[in-house]
Motif scaffolding. Structure first.
Motif, mmCIF file in Angstrom:
data_model
loop_
_atom_site.group_PDB
_atom_site.id
_atom_site.type_symbol
_atom_site.label_atom_id
_atom_site.label_comp_id
_atom_site.label_asym_id
_atom_site.label_seq_id
_atom_site.Cartn_x
_atom_site.Cartn_y
_atom_site.Cartn_z
ATOM 1 N N VAL A 233 0.845 -1.195 0.000
ATOM 2 C CA VAL A 233 0.000 0.000 0.000
ATOM 3 C C VAL A 233 0.876 1.239 0.000
ATOM 4 C CG1 VAL A 233 -1.922 -1.143 1.182
ATOM 5 C CG2 VAL A 233 -0.183 0.050 2.519
ATOM 6 N N THR A 234 0.317 2.315 -0.505
ATOM 7 C CA THR A 234 0.996 3.607 -0.482
ATOM 8 C C THR A 234 -0.002 4.659 -0.027
ATOM 9 O OG1 THR A 234 2.459 2.943 -2.286
ATOM 10 C CG2 THR A 234 2.287 5.305 -1.830
ATOM 11 N N TYR A 235 0.395 5.417 0.987
ATOM 12 C CA TYR A 235 -0.424 6.511 1.499
ATOM 13 C C TYR A 235 0.438 7.760 1.593
ATOM 14 C CZ TYR A 235 -4.329 3.516 2.791
ATOM 15 O OH TYR A 235 -5.400 2.679 2.745
ATOM 16 N N LEU A 236 -0.213 8.900 1.539
ATOM 17 C CA LEU A 236 0.488 10.160 1.698
ATOM 18 C C LEU A 236 0.707 10.449 3.175
ATOM 19 C CD1 LEU A 236 -1.372 12.328 -0.947
ATOM 20 C CD2 LEU A 236 0.879 11.250 -1.153
ATOM 21 N N ALA A 237 1.896 10.943 3.478
ATOM 22 C CA ALA A 237 2.246 11.300 4.849
ATOM 23 C C ALA A 237 2.688 12.751 4.886
ATOM 24 C CB ALA A 237 3.374 10.406 5.351
ATOM 25 N N ASN B 1 16.609 20.198 14.765
ATOM 26 C CA ASN B 1 17.608 19.161 15.050
ATOM 27 C C ASN B 1 17.422 17.924 14.173
ATOM 28 O OD1 ASN B 1 18.841 20.720 17.033
ATOM 29 N ND2 ASN B 1 17.501 19.922 18.635
ATOM 30 N N ASN B 2 16.940 18.140 12.945
ATOM 31 C CA ASN B 2 16.774 17.062 11.962
ATOM 32 C C ASN B 2 15.756 16.006 12.404
ATOM 33 O OD1 ASN B 2 17.463 16.216 9.375
ATOM 34 N ND2 ASN B 2 19.078 14.856 10.100
ATOM 35 N N VAL B 3 14.799 16.378 13.249
ATOM 36 C CA VAL B 3 13.739 15.480 13.711
ATOM 37 C C VAL B 3 12.452 15.833 12.973
ATOM 38 C CG1 VAL B 3 12.327 14.789 15.704
ATOM 39 C CG2 VAL B 3 14.789 15.145 15.967
ATOM 40 N N TYR B 4 11.716 14.796 12.572
ATOM 41 C CA TYR B 4 10.441 14.971 11.877
ATOM 42 C C TYR B 4 9.346 14.214 12.611
ATOM 43 C CZ TYR B 4 13.254 16.582 7.955
ATOM 44 O OH TYR B 4 14.136 17.275 7.169
ATOM 45 N N VAL B 5 8.173 14.818 12.673
ATOM 46 C CA VAL B 5 6.962 14.125 13.093
ATOM 47 C C VAL B 5 6.221 13.775 11.813
ATOM 48 C CG1 VAL B 5 4.730 14.337 14.245
ATOM 49 C CG2 VAL B 5 6.774 15.251 15.336
ATOM 50 N N ILE B 6 5.799 12.523 11.706
ATOM 51 C CA ILE B 6 5.134 12.046 10.496
ATOM 52 C C ILE B 6 3.713 11.652 10.855
ATOM 53 C CG2 ILE B 6 5.208 10.413 8.590
ATOM 54 C CD1 ILE B 6 8.268 10.622 10.649
ATOM 55 N N ASN B 7 2.770 12.142 10.061
ATOM 56 C CA ASN B 7 1.354 11.896 10.294
ATOM 57 C C ASN B 7 0.711 11.421 8.990
ATOM 58 O OD1 ASN B 7 -1.291 12.041 11.362
ATOM 59 N ND2 ASN B 7 -1.499 14.115 10.584
ATOM 60 N N PHE B 8 -0.085 10.362 9.089
ATOM 61 C CA PHE B 8 -0.873 9.877 7.950
ATOM 62 C C PHE B 8 -2.303 10.351 8.136
ATOM 63 C CE2 PHE B 8 2.625 6.883 8.145
ATOM 64 C CZ PHE B 8 2.949 6.716 6.806
ATOM 65 N N PRO B 9 -2.742 11.353 7.388
ATOM 66 C CA PRO B 9 -4.091 11.886 7.597
ATOM 67 C C PRO B 9 -5.212 10.879 7.343
ATOM 68 C CG PRO B 9 -2.957 13.051 5.809
ATOM 69 C CD PRO B 9 -1.997 12.071 6.373
ATOM 70 N N ASP B 10 -4.946 9.845 6.542
ATOM 71 C CA ASP B 10 -5.990 8.872 6.205
ATOM 72 C C ASP B 10 -5.982 7.631 7.097
ATOM 73 O OD1 ASP B 10 -6.815 10.456 4.022
ATOM 74 O OD2 ASP B 10 -5.216 9.608 2.791
ATOM 75 N N GLU C 46 -5.793 17.520 -1.734
ATOM 76 C CA GLU C 46 -6.768 17.587 -0.651
ATOM 77 C C GLU C 46 -6.127 17.814 0.723
ATOM 78 O OE1 GLU C 46 -10.032 14.454 -2.522
ATOM 79 O OE2 GLU C 46 -8.454 13.696 -1.215
ATOM 80 N N ILE C 47 -4.807 17.723 0.782
ATOM 81 C CA ILE C 47 -4.101 17.855 2.052
ATOM 82 C C ILE C 47 -3.634 19.297 2.209
ATOM 83 C CG2 ILE C 47 -2.104 17.121 3.406
ATOM 84 C CD1 ILE C 47 -2.347 14.397 2.028
ATOM 85 N N HIS C 48 -4.049 19.914 3.289
ATOM 86 C CA HIS C 48 -3.683 21.302 3.567
ATOM 87 C C HIS C 48 -2.535 21.314 4.575
ATOM 88 C CE1 HIS C 48 -7.217 22.547 1.382
ATOM 89 N NE2 HIS C 48 -7.917 21.653 2.086
ATOM 90 N N LEU C 49 -1.453 21.966 4.194
ATOM 91 C CA LEU C 49 -0.267 22.012 5.044
ATOM 92 C C LEU C 49 -0.161 23.344 5.770
ATOM 93 C CD1 LEU C 49 2.395 20.518 2.607
ATOM 94 C CD2 LEU C 49 1.278 19.382 4.523
ATOM 95 N N PRO C 50 0.263 23.305 7.023
ATOM 96 C CA PRO C 50 0.541 24.561 7.724
ATOM 97 C C PRO C 50 1.815 25.180 7.131
ATOM 98 C CG PRO C 50 1.148 22.681 9.082
ATOM 99 C CD PRO C 50 0.489 22.135 7.851
ATOM 100 N N ASP C 51 2.012 26.427 7.372
ATOM 101 C CA ASP C 51 3.184 27.136 6.855
ATOM 102 C C ASP C 51 4.343 27.016 7.851
ATOM 103 O OD1 ASP C 51 4.749 28.676 5.186
ATOM 104 O OD2 ASP C 51 3.973 30.576 5.943
ATOM 105 N N ASP C 52 4.805 25.772 8.065
ATOM 106 C CA ASP C 52 5.864 25.529 9.042
ATOM 107 C C ASP C 52 6.975 24.633 8.496
ATOM 108 O OD1 ASP C 52 4.606 23.089 8.900
ATOM 109 O OD2 ASP C 52 4.048 22.990 11.015
#
Length: 95
Positions: free
Chosen positions: A6-10, A17-26, A66-72
């Motif tokens: 499967v493939t989903y958008l994240a 500090n090169n750290v990412y939070v990853i969220n799957f909206p679906d 369809e995915i709205h991103l914050p300006d961050d």
């Protein structure tokens, strides 16, 4: 053997500090984090597999438009996971 891939958008949100939070909206509960993009992508794929490997009916995939991103500095990237391999690694627990 056929594999269920499967493939989903994240959404990858940089925290510094090169750290990412990853969220799957679906994907309900589909959130993780990682250090650097390589580890973050691996963590995202594992989270996706963990959330979906035992699902008969998969959630609908959003379109990138369809995915709205914050300006961050957040960005969208596709993440794939092999649900067949994931099911071999887990003992029938439900999330």
């Amino acid at each position: 053997m056929c594999h269920r891939i499967v493939t989903y958008l994240a959404i990858f949100k940089p925290l510094g500090n090169n750290v990412y939070v990853i969220n799957f909206p679906d994907v309900k509960g589909g959130i993780t984090e990682g250090e650097g993009l390589r580890e973050s992508m691996k963590m995202a794929a594992d989270t996706l597999a963990s959330r979906l490997y035992n699902k008969v009916e998969l959630p609908k995939c959003s379109k990138e438009s369809e995915i709205h991103l914050p300006d961050d500095g957040s960005f969208v990237a596709p993440v794939s996971a092999d649900l067949t391999e994931a099911s071999r690694d887990r003992i029938n627990y439900k999330i």
